[in-house]
Design a protein around this motif. Structure first.
Motif, PDB file in Angstrom:
ATOM      1  N   ARG A  82      -0.280   5.311  -8.006  1.00 19.44           N
ATOM      2  CA  ARG A  82      -1.238   5.115  -9.087  1.00 19.44           C
ATOM      3  C   ARG A  82      -0.982   3.706  -9.594  1.00 19.44           C
ATOM      4  O   ARG A  82       0.077   3.404 -10.114  1.00 19.44           O
ATOM      5  N   LEU A  83      -1.975   2.833  -9.393  1.00 20.58           N
ATOM      6  CA  LEU A  83      -1.814   1.425  -9.735  1.00 20.58           C
ATOM      7  C   LEU A  83      -2.265   1.154 -11.164  1.00 20.58           C
ATOM      8  O   LEU A  83      -2.784   2.034 -11.846  1.00 20.58           O
ATOM      9  N   SER A  84      -2.082  -0.054 -11.609  1.00 19.41           N
ATOM     10  CA  SER A  84      -2.371  -0.416 -12.998  1.00 19.41           C
ATOM     11  C   SER A  84      -3.827  -0.197 -13.384  1.00 19.41           C
ATOM     12  O   SER A  84      -4.134   0.008 -14.546  1.00 19.41           O
ATOM     13  N   ASP A  85      -4.734  -0.205 -12.391  1.00 23.07           N
ATOM     14  CA  ASP A  85      -6.147   0.045 -12.686  1.00 23.07           C
ATOM     15  C   ASP A  85      -6.445   1.538 -12.841  1.00 23.07           C
ATOM     16  O   ASP A  85      -7.575   1.931 -13.101  1.00 23.07           O
ATOM     17  N   GLY A  86      -5.425   2.388 -12.670  1.00 19.25           N
ATOM     18  CA  GLY A  86      -5.583   3.831 -12.815  1.00 19.25           C
ATOM     19  C   GLY A  86      -6.013   4.540 -11.547  1.00 19.25           C
ATOM     20  O   GLY A  86      -6.039   5.762 -11.494  1.00 19.25           O
ATOM     21  N   ALA A  87      -6.352   3.788 -10.513  1.00 18.73           N
ATOM     22  CA  ALA A  87      -6.825   4.376  -9.262  1.00 18.73           C
ATOM     23  C   ALA A  87      -5.661   4.832  -8.385  1.00 18.73           C
ATOM     24  O   ALA A  87      -4.574   4.256  -8.421  1.00 18.73           O
ATOM     25  N   VAL A 139      -3.387   5.253  -1.202  1.00 17.55           N
ATOM     26  CA  VAL A 139      -2.464   5.777  -0.205  1.00 17.55           C
ATOM     27  C   VAL A 139      -1.542   4.640   0.203  1.00 17.55           C
ATOM     28  O   VAL A 139      -1.998   3.520   0.451  1.00 17.55           O
ATOM     29  N   GLY A 140      -0.262   4.928   0.259  1.00 13.07           N
ATOM     30  CA  GLY A 140       0.711   3.921   0.652  1.00 13.07           C
ATOM     31  C   GLY A 140       1.745   4.496   1.592  1.00 13.07           C
ATOM     32  O   GLY A 140       1.725   5.682   1.914  1.00 13.07           O
ATOM     33  N   ILE A 141       2.658   3.630   1.994  1.00 13.64           N
ATOM     34  CA  ILE A 141       3.712   3.988   2.930  1.00 13.64           C
ATOM     35  C   ILE A 141       5.053   3.567   2.340  1.00 13.64           C
ATOM     36  O   ILE A 141       5.175   2.489   1.768  1.00 13.64           O
ATOM     37  N   CYS A 142       6.061   4.399   2.512  1.00 10.93           N
ATOM     38  CA  CYS A 142       7.403   4.089   2.044  1.00 10.93           C
ATOM     39  C   CYS A 142       8.092   3.163   3.040  1.00 10.93           C
ATOM     40  O   CYS A 142       8.141   3.440   4.239  1.00 10.93           O
ATOM     41  N   LEU A 143       8.625   2.061   2.518  1.00  7.66           N
ATOM     42  CA  LEU A 143       9.396   1.138   3.352  1.00  7.66           C
ATOM     43  C   LEU A 143      10.861   1.120   2.908  1.00  7.66           C
ATOM     44  O   LEU A 143      11.551   0.127   3.068  1.00  7.66           O
ATOM     45  N   GLY A 144      11.313   2.197   2.361  1.00  6.16           N
ATOM     46  CA  GLY A 144      12.692   2.286   1.883  1.00  6.16           C
ATOM     47  C   GLY A 144      12.718   2.122   0.381  1.00  6.16           C
ATOM     48  O   GLY A 144      12.435   3.050  -0.349  1.00  6.16           O
ATOM     49  N   GLY A 145      13.009   0.918  -0.091  1.00  5.35           N
ATOM     50  CA  GLY A 145      13.095   0.659  -1.520  1.00  5.35           C
ATOM     51  C   GLY A 145      11.793   0.213  -2.151  1.00  5.35           C
ATOM     52  O   GLY A 145      11.722  -0.012  -3.351  1.00  5.35           O
ATOM     53  N   ARG A 146      10.741   0.068  -1.356  1.00  3.42           N
ATOM     54  CA  ARG A 146       9.433  -0.319  -1.893  1.00  3.42           C
ATOM     55  C   ARG A 146       8.351   0.445  -1.145  1.00  3.42           C
ATOM     56  O   ARG A 146       8.595   1.059  -0.118  1.00  3.42           O
ATOM     57  N   PHE A 147       7.138   0.355  -1.690  1.00  2.00           N
ATOM     58  CA  PHE A 147       6.014   1.107  -1.153  1.00  2.00           C
ATOM     59  C   PHE A 147       4.858   0.135  -0.971  1.00  2.00           C
ATOM     60  O   PHE A 147       4.578  -0.681  -1.844  1.00  2.00           O
ATOM     61  N   VAL A 148       4.177   0.217   0.144  1.00  2.27           N
ATOM     62  CA  VAL A 148       3.125  -0.747   0.454  1.00  2.27           C
ATOM     63  C   VAL A 148       1.791  -0.023   0.634  1.00  2.27           C
ATOM     64  O   VAL A 148       1.748   1.100   1.143  1.00  2.27           O
ATOM     65  N   THR A 149       0.730  -0.665   0.183  1.00  3.72           N
ATOM     66  CA  THR A 149      -0.623  -0.171   0.406  1.00  3.72           C
ATOM     67  C   THR A 149      -1.495  -1.333   0.830  1.00  3.72           C
ATOM     68  O   THR A 149      -1.064  -2.493   0.801  1.00  3.72           O
ATOM     69  N   LYS A 150      -2.701  -1.020   1.231  1.00  2.00           N
ATOM     70  CA  LYS A 150      -3.665  -2.041   1.648  1.00  2.00           C
ATOM     71  C   LYS A 150      -4.793  -2.063   0.631  1.00  2.00           C
ATOM     72  O   LYS A 150      -5.359  -1.020   0.312  1.00  2.00           O
ATOM     73  N   THR A 151      -5.097  -3.241   0.118  1.00  2.69           N
ATOM     74  CA  THR A 151      -6.194  -3.401  -0.830  1.00  2.69           C
ATOM     75  C   THR A 151      -7.190  -4.410  -0.261  1.00  2.69           C
ATOM     76  O   THR A 151      -6.932  -5.032   0.775  1.00  2.69           O
ATOM     77  N   GLU A 152      -8.279  -4.594  -0.969  1.00  2.00           N
ATOM     78  CA  GLU A 152      -9.268  -5.583  -0.538  1.00  2.00           C
ATOM     79  C   GLU A 152      -8.672  -6.982  -0.498  1.00  2.00           C
ATOM     80  O   GLU A 152      -9.155  -7.843   0.221  1.00  2.00           O
ATOM     81  N   ARG A 153      -7.611  -7.215  -1.271  1.00  2.00           N
ATOM     82  CA  ARG A 153      -6.951  -8.525  -1.301  1.00  2.00           C
ATOM     83  C   ARG A 153      -5.801  -8.604  -0.303  1.00  2.00           C
ATOM     84  O   ARG A 153      -5.111  -9.606  -0.238  1.00  2.00           O
ATOM     85  N   GLY A 154      -5.561  -7.555   0.449  1.00  2.00           N
ATOM     86  CA  GLY A 154      -4.488  -7.540   1.441  1.00  2.00           C
ATOM     87  C   GLY A 154      -3.355  -6.610   1.063  1.00  2.00           C
ATOM     88  O   GLY A 154      -3.526  -5.676   0.281  1.00  2.00           O
ATOM     89  N   ARG A 155      -2.187  -6.894   1.597  1.00  2.00           N
ATOM     90  CA  ARG A 155      -0.995  -6.074   1.354  1.00  2.00           C
ATOM     91  C   ARG A 155      -0.624  -6.110  -0.118  1.00  2.00           C
ATOM     92  O   ARG A 155      -0.688  -7.142  -0.772  1.00  2.00           O
ATOM     93  N   SER A 156      -0.200  -4.951  -0.623  1.00  2.00           N
ATOM     94  CA  SER A 156       0.211  -4.834  -2.015  1.00  2.00           C
ATOM     95  C   SER A 156       1.481  -3.982  -2.066  1.00  2.00           C
ATOM     96  O   SER A 156       1.476  -2.833  -1.641  1.00  2.00           O
ATOM     97  N   HIS A 206       4.741  -2.146  -4.081  1.00  2.00           N
ATOM     98  CA  HIS A 206       4.926  -1.449  -5.358  1.00  2.00           C
ATOM     99  C   HIS A 206       6.305  -0.820  -5.453  1.00  2.00           C
ATOM    100  O   HIS A 206       6.974  -0.596  -4.447  1.00  2.00           O
ATOM    101  N   ALA A 207       6.671  -0.484  -6.683  1.00  2.00           N
ATOM    102  CA  ALA A 207       7.964   0.140  -6.975  1.00  2.00           C
ATOM    103  C   ALA A 207       7.826   1.656  -7.072  1.00  2.00           C
ATOM    104  O   ALA A 207       6.718   2.196  -7.134  1.00  2.00           O
TER     105      ALA A 207
END
Length: 134
Positions: free
Chosen positions: A95-100, A103-120, A122-123
């Motif tokens: 759940r990102l700051s915009d409230g939406a 779907v993301g993937i766990c990379l161990g200590g961080r989590f990554v998703t794909k947005t219109e602006r590219g890779r994002s 998260h904690a």
């Protein structure tokens, strides 16, 4: 191929594709990981079902789900886990700051998703649910 190599190759491949709703967005990123780590064909099942964000939300509701958490719980046949239980390559709902929800993937200590602006990246605080894959 070991789990690390599968995660690395899948993430590189999916992030290299231009963002497009219904074919290469965050939902399809998650589906690509489900397929890569379980051997299923989830991505083919949902590819091109929608072409806009509003269309994605309608497609989710048509399938009887109010959130991505309930959708993936049903699709994967498992109860959601807390974000701290996620391991490398697991699917997460952020759940990102915009409230939406994304779907993301766990990379161990961080989590990554794909947005219109590219890779994002998260904690853990942004993770609302996690699902083990493979």
């Amino acid at each position: 191929m070991n789990r690390f190599r599968i995660v690395e190759a899948t993430l590189t491949r999916e992030l290299a594709k231009p963002y497009a709703y219904g074919s290469t967005d965050c939902f399809m990123l998650g589906c690509a990981f489900v397929d890569a780590l379980t051997g299923s064909a989830v991505a083919d099942k949902y590819r091109a079902v929608y072409q806009t964000l509003a269309g994605a939300q309608r497609a989710l509701r048509r399938r009887g789900h109010a959130s991505l958490v309930s959708f993936f719980a049903a699709e994967l046949g498992q109860e959601p886990k807390g974000g701290a239980e996620a391991r490398l390559g697991d699917l997460v709902i952020l759940r990102l700051s915009d409230g939406a929800e994304h779907v993301g993937i766990c990379l161990g200590g961080r989590f990554v998703t794909k947005t219109e602006r590219g890779r994002s990246d998260h904690a853990l605080a942004d993770v609302v649910a996690a699902f083990h894959l493979g």
